[in-house]
Write an enzyme that holds these catalytic residues in place. Structure first.
Site, PDB file in Angstrom:
ATOM      1  N   THR A   1      -0.843 -49.233  11.213  1.00  0.00           N
ATOM      2  CA  THR A   1      -1.077 -50.285  10.220  1.00  0.00           C
ATOM      3  C   THR A   1      -0.167 -51.454  10.584  1.00  0.00           C
ATOM      4  OG1 THR A   1       0.609 -49.451   8.735  1.00  0.00           O
ATOM      5  CG2 THR A   1      -1.613 -48.656   8.396  1.00  0.00           C
TER       6      THR A   1
ATOM      7  N   LYS B   1       4.844 -62.735 -10.294  1.00  0.00           N
ATOM      8  CA  LYS B   1       5.303 -62.245 -11.595  1.00  0.00           C
ATOM      9  C   LYS B   1       5.954 -63.386 -12.350  1.00  0.00           C
ATOM     10  CE  LYS B   1       6.226 -57.566 -12.940  1.00  0.00           C
ATOM     11  NZ  LYS B   1       6.908 -56.320 -12.723  1.00  0.00           N
TER      12      LYS B   1
ATOM     13  N   TRP C   1       1.988 -60.284 -14.664  1.00  0.00           N
ATOM     14  CA  TRP C   1       1.351 -60.481 -13.374  1.00  0.00           C
ATOM     15  C   TRP C   1       0.281 -61.557 -13.406  1.00  0.00           C
ATOM     16  CZ3 TRP C   1       0.397 -54.631 -12.026  1.00  0.00           C
ATOM     17  CH2 TRP C   1       1.612 -54.081 -11.592  1.00  0.00           C
TER      18      TRP C   1
ATOM     19  N   GLU D   1      -5.043 -46.164   6.119  1.00  0.00           N
ATOM     20  CA  GLU D   1      -4.627 -44.850   5.601  1.00  0.00           C
ATOM     21  C   GLU D   1      -5.750 -44.101   4.899  1.00  0.00           C
ATOM     22  OE1 GLU D   1      -2.995 -47.667   5.408  1.00  0.00           O
ATOM     23  OE2 GLU D   1      -0.831 -47.392   5.414  1.00  0.00           O
TER      24      GLU D   1
HETATM   25  P1  ADP Z   1      -3.064 -53.797   6.639  1.00  0.00           P
HETATM   26  O1  ADP Z   1      -2.646 -53.000   5.426  1.00  0.00           O
HETATM   27  O2  ADP Z   1      -2.229 -53.550   7.799  1.00  0.00           O
HETATM   28  O3  ADP Z   1      -3.367 -55.235   6.337  1.00  0.00           O
HETATM   29  P2  ADP Z   1      -5.557 -52.507   6.409  1.00  0.00           P
HETATM   30  O4  ADP Z   1      -6.776 -52.881   7.100  1.00  0.00           O
HETATM   31  O5  ADP Z   1      -5.225 -51.080   6.304  1.00  0.00           O
HETATM   32  O6  ADP Z   1      -4.446 -53.232   7.147  1.00  0.00           O
HETATM   33  O7  ADP Z   1      -5.525 -53.213   5.013  1.00  0.00           O
HETATM   34  C1  ADP Z   1      -5.658 -52.557   3.811  1.00  0.00           C
HETATM   35  C2  ADP Z   1      -5.463 -53.522   2.680  1.00  0.00           C
HETATM   36  O8  ADP Z   1      -6.388 -54.602   2.738  1.00  0.00           O
HETATM   37  C3  ADP Z   1      -5.684 -52.906   1.326  1.00  0.00           C
HETATM   38  O9  ADP Z   1      -4.575 -52.178   0.896  1.00  0.00           O
HETATM   39  C4  ADP Z   1      -5.972 -54.127   0.470  1.00  0.00           C
HETATM   40  O10 ADP Z   1      -4.775 -54.788   0.088  1.00  0.00           O
HETATM   41  C5  ADP Z   1      -6.701 -55.037   1.421  1.00  0.00           C
HETATM   42  N1  ADP Z   1      -8.150 -54.919   1.203  1.00  0.00           N
HETATM   43  C6  ADP Z   1      -9.033 -54.199   1.906  1.00  0.00           C
HETATM   44  N2  ADP Z   1     -10.271 -54.359   1.424  1.00  0.00           N
HETATM   45  C7  ADP Z   1     -10.180 -55.205   0.378  1.00  0.00           C
HETATM   46  C8  ADP Z   1     -11.118 -55.766  -0.549  1.00  0.00           C
HETATM   47  N3  ADP Z   1     -12.415 -55.495  -0.485  1.00  0.00           N
HETATM   48  N4  ADP Z   1     -10.634 -56.590  -1.495  1.00  0.00           N
HETATM   49  C9  ADP Z   1      -9.327 -56.889  -1.582  1.00  0.00           C
HETATM   50  N5  ADP Z   1      -8.407 -56.399  -0.739  1.00  0.00           N
HETATM   51  C10 ADP Z   1      -8.818 -55.570   0.232  1.00  0.00           C
END
Ligand code: ADP
Length: 541
Positions: A184, A438, A443, A329
């Site tokens: 990640t 915040k 929030w 994950e």
């Molecule tokens: P990284 O965490 O390294 O950016 P990931 O591809 O694993 O890579 O990203 C996961 C994160 O991306 C999620 O935890 C969320 O915050 C965001 N995310 C993924 N899909 C969506 C979505 N449809 N809407 C909003 N946020 C999203």
């Protein structure tokens, strides 16, 4: 009492084995880096993958060894996946858009033995060659004619596998054996590796094929624009051969014109990518007055869908948009936004509001939201809390124990996202925990503000971040990248938010920058923005 059923181990090699037996003539169409289009059937892919296995065995790769790829979406890249996984080695997909030093760090942490990559990434690999401590063999996706000169002693992929036997023993190891590794991007600290198992990947494949999930069938033509190095191309390199769907692989060209050419020419029915890709496509379609007669479904995830992308697909092009949420994950699919039955006949605005949410988990994924003390919050569509997840294909920790224990007492993983869940199980992300603004202890959703702001016709991209405020602790600052040739005013932008968000959410100021920085997976890099604006003072402070 135990059931009396066969112990059929869930290993990913069985997926390509199935495609070879049942869908041998279905095809993968690839646009290679050089631009030429090549077609590979599943039975050819099966044979090439077996040759890759034999080549890897000759390099001394065996059970548990890591094989890295830096590759665009292509049939060759897929054969490297199956050739590696089939012999119980671990496929490590590296995101080539990361900083070269980070790529070197990841490859060393993973202890990759072999590195297979596209010609586009040769300069990166040559740059980091002296940093790589474990890679013994470099293979480049090329044939004798297209093999570039290099100082790595690399071999051309086609020559590497040429003449090798198409017989190789696959599987025959426990289903919990590791099969894939993906780091990640890690907004804090070093990247961490998510280590998929054969079992979790096979179960993820099952759960993504359902009608309310990706819902593809053997008659479909599926184009994953989402890269195979970004969270497993959302599982498509596994679910397409599992169903017998044809695949179209766009390679390195992801601009609007190139994507349109494949969508139209290959009669693609289902496609998937992050919002930025669709923004480029829609602009191209509008400028050239084109339609999408073959496409029936587009899966959009990775970050929230801006409303104008959703409406353009659904209303102008009659394409069903499935908003998906997930993370590396979660293998990655966590929720998908197919309409629940009671909403199918709702009016368009109600349906679009529903589709802007991230959707419902398929069977195999459990979600809950909790407060800071880990008390579960009600599913009323209003209460927002930390989003926790548990399931068949969710990480239980990170490679080599990095990050320590990541599960709570009930085995739930904290996603780092903040969300609400309604009574029908629809989840809506309101923020990432670390991006939350915040203000006075309450929030403010940066995502809501951003989504409305990008709806303004003069806005190309928007980001909201929290800035220190002496009274409220933090107040939102809205950062705007204007559409080329436009210069919207601060007042115009703020007026576009009026009435769409709570008054106290209104940003205290608007700042314009030439380009909003994006991270390696195309998401807004808030860390860089916070750094850029670290000395900025709000006019209200
Ligand atoms: P990284 O965490 O390294 O950016 P990931 O591809 O694993 O890579 O990203 C996961 C994160 O991306 C999620 O935890 C969320 O915050 C965001 N995310 C993924 N899909 C969506 C979505 N449809 N809407 C909003 N946020 C999203």
């Amino acid at each position: 009492m135990l059931g009396i059923m066969q112990d059929w181990q869930l290993t990913t090699d069985k997926i390509l084995d199935h495609a070879n037996r049942i869908h041998p003539d279905r095809q993968i169409t690839t646009r290679r880096v050089g631009g030429e289009i090549v077609r590979t059937s599943y039975s050819e892919l099966y044979n090439i993958s077996k040759q890759v296995s034999n080549a890897l065995i000759d390099e001394g790769v065996g059970l548990g060894d890591r094989v890295a790829t830096l590759g665009w979406n292509s049939a060759r890249h897929m054969s490297s996946w199956y050739g590696t996984m089939g012999i119980g080695a671990v496929l490590h997909t590296i995101n080539p858009r990361l900083h070269p030093d980070q790529i070197a760090w990841i490859a060393n942490h993973a202890e990759d033995k072999v590195m297979i990559f596209d010609t586009s990434f040769l300069p990166i690999v040559e740059q980091i060659k002296d940093q790589l401590k474990t890679v013994k063999t470099f293979v480049i996706y090329a044939d004798a004619a297209t093999m570039p000169a290099n100082n790595l002693g690399a071999v051309a992929f086609d020559l590497w596998i040429d003449g090798r036997s198409t017989v190789s023993k696959w599987g025959d190891f426990p289903e919990n054996t590791a099969c894939g590794l993906c780091y990640t991007s890690g907004t804090t600290g070093n990247p961490k590796g998510v280590l998929y198992s054969h079992r979790s990947n096979v179960l993820h494949t099952f759960l993504t094929m359902g009608k309310d999930a990706m819902g593809m069938g053997a008659e479909d033509v599926v184009m994953p624009v989402v890269p195979m190095f970004h969270a497993n191309a959302w599982g498509l390199a596994l679910s397409c051969p599992a169903t017998g769907a044809n695949m179209v692989m766009p390679g390195a060209q992801m601009d609007g014109a190139s994507i349109y050419e494949l969508l139209d020419g290959e009669k693609v029915t289902i496609t998937a990518a992050v919002p930025t890709v669709w923004l480029m496509l829609l602009t191209y379609l509008q400028e050239n007055n084109l339609k999408l007669p073959h496409l029936r479904k587009v899966i959009i995830g990775g970050s929230a869908i801006p409303e104008r992308i959703l409406r353009a697909f659904e209303q102008d092009y009659e394409v069903d948009v499935i908003h998906a949420w997930g993370m590396t994950e979660t293998s990655p699919l966590g929720t998908l936004g197919s309409l629940p039955p009671h909403m199918l006949n709702a009016d368009i605005d109600t349906r679009m509001t529903q589709k802007l949410k991230q959707g419902r988990p398929p069977f195999g994924v459990e979600l809950k939201i909790v407060d800071d003390e880990n008390n579960e919050l009600p599913n009323d569509g209003k209460a927002a809390g930390k989003l926790l997840v548990r399931g068949a294909a969710i990480a239980a920790g990170y490679f080599k124990g990095d990050g320590g224990n990541v599960l709570d007492d009930n085995g739930f993983f904290d996603t780092g996202d903040v969300a609400n869940i309604d009574e029908f199980g629809t989840m809506q992300i309101t923020d990432r925990a670390k991006d939350v603004i915040k203000s006075g202890g309450e929030w403010i959703s940066s995502i809501d503000i951003e989504n409305i702001a990008v709806g303004h016709p003069k806005v190309a991209n928007a980001a909201a971040i929290g800035i220190y405020h002496p009274k409220w602790d933090e107040r939102p600052l809205l950062i705007i990248q204007a559409v080329e040739g436009e210069s919207p005013s601060r007042e115009e932008i703020l007026a576009s938010l009026d009435g769409k968000i709570a008054k106290w959410w209104t940003p205290d100021d608007v700042q314009f920058i030439d380009e909003i920085p994006l991270g390696a997976t195309g998401k807004i890099n808030k860390l860089a923005l916070r750094e850029h604006f670290k000395d900025y003072k709000l006019p209200t402070a």
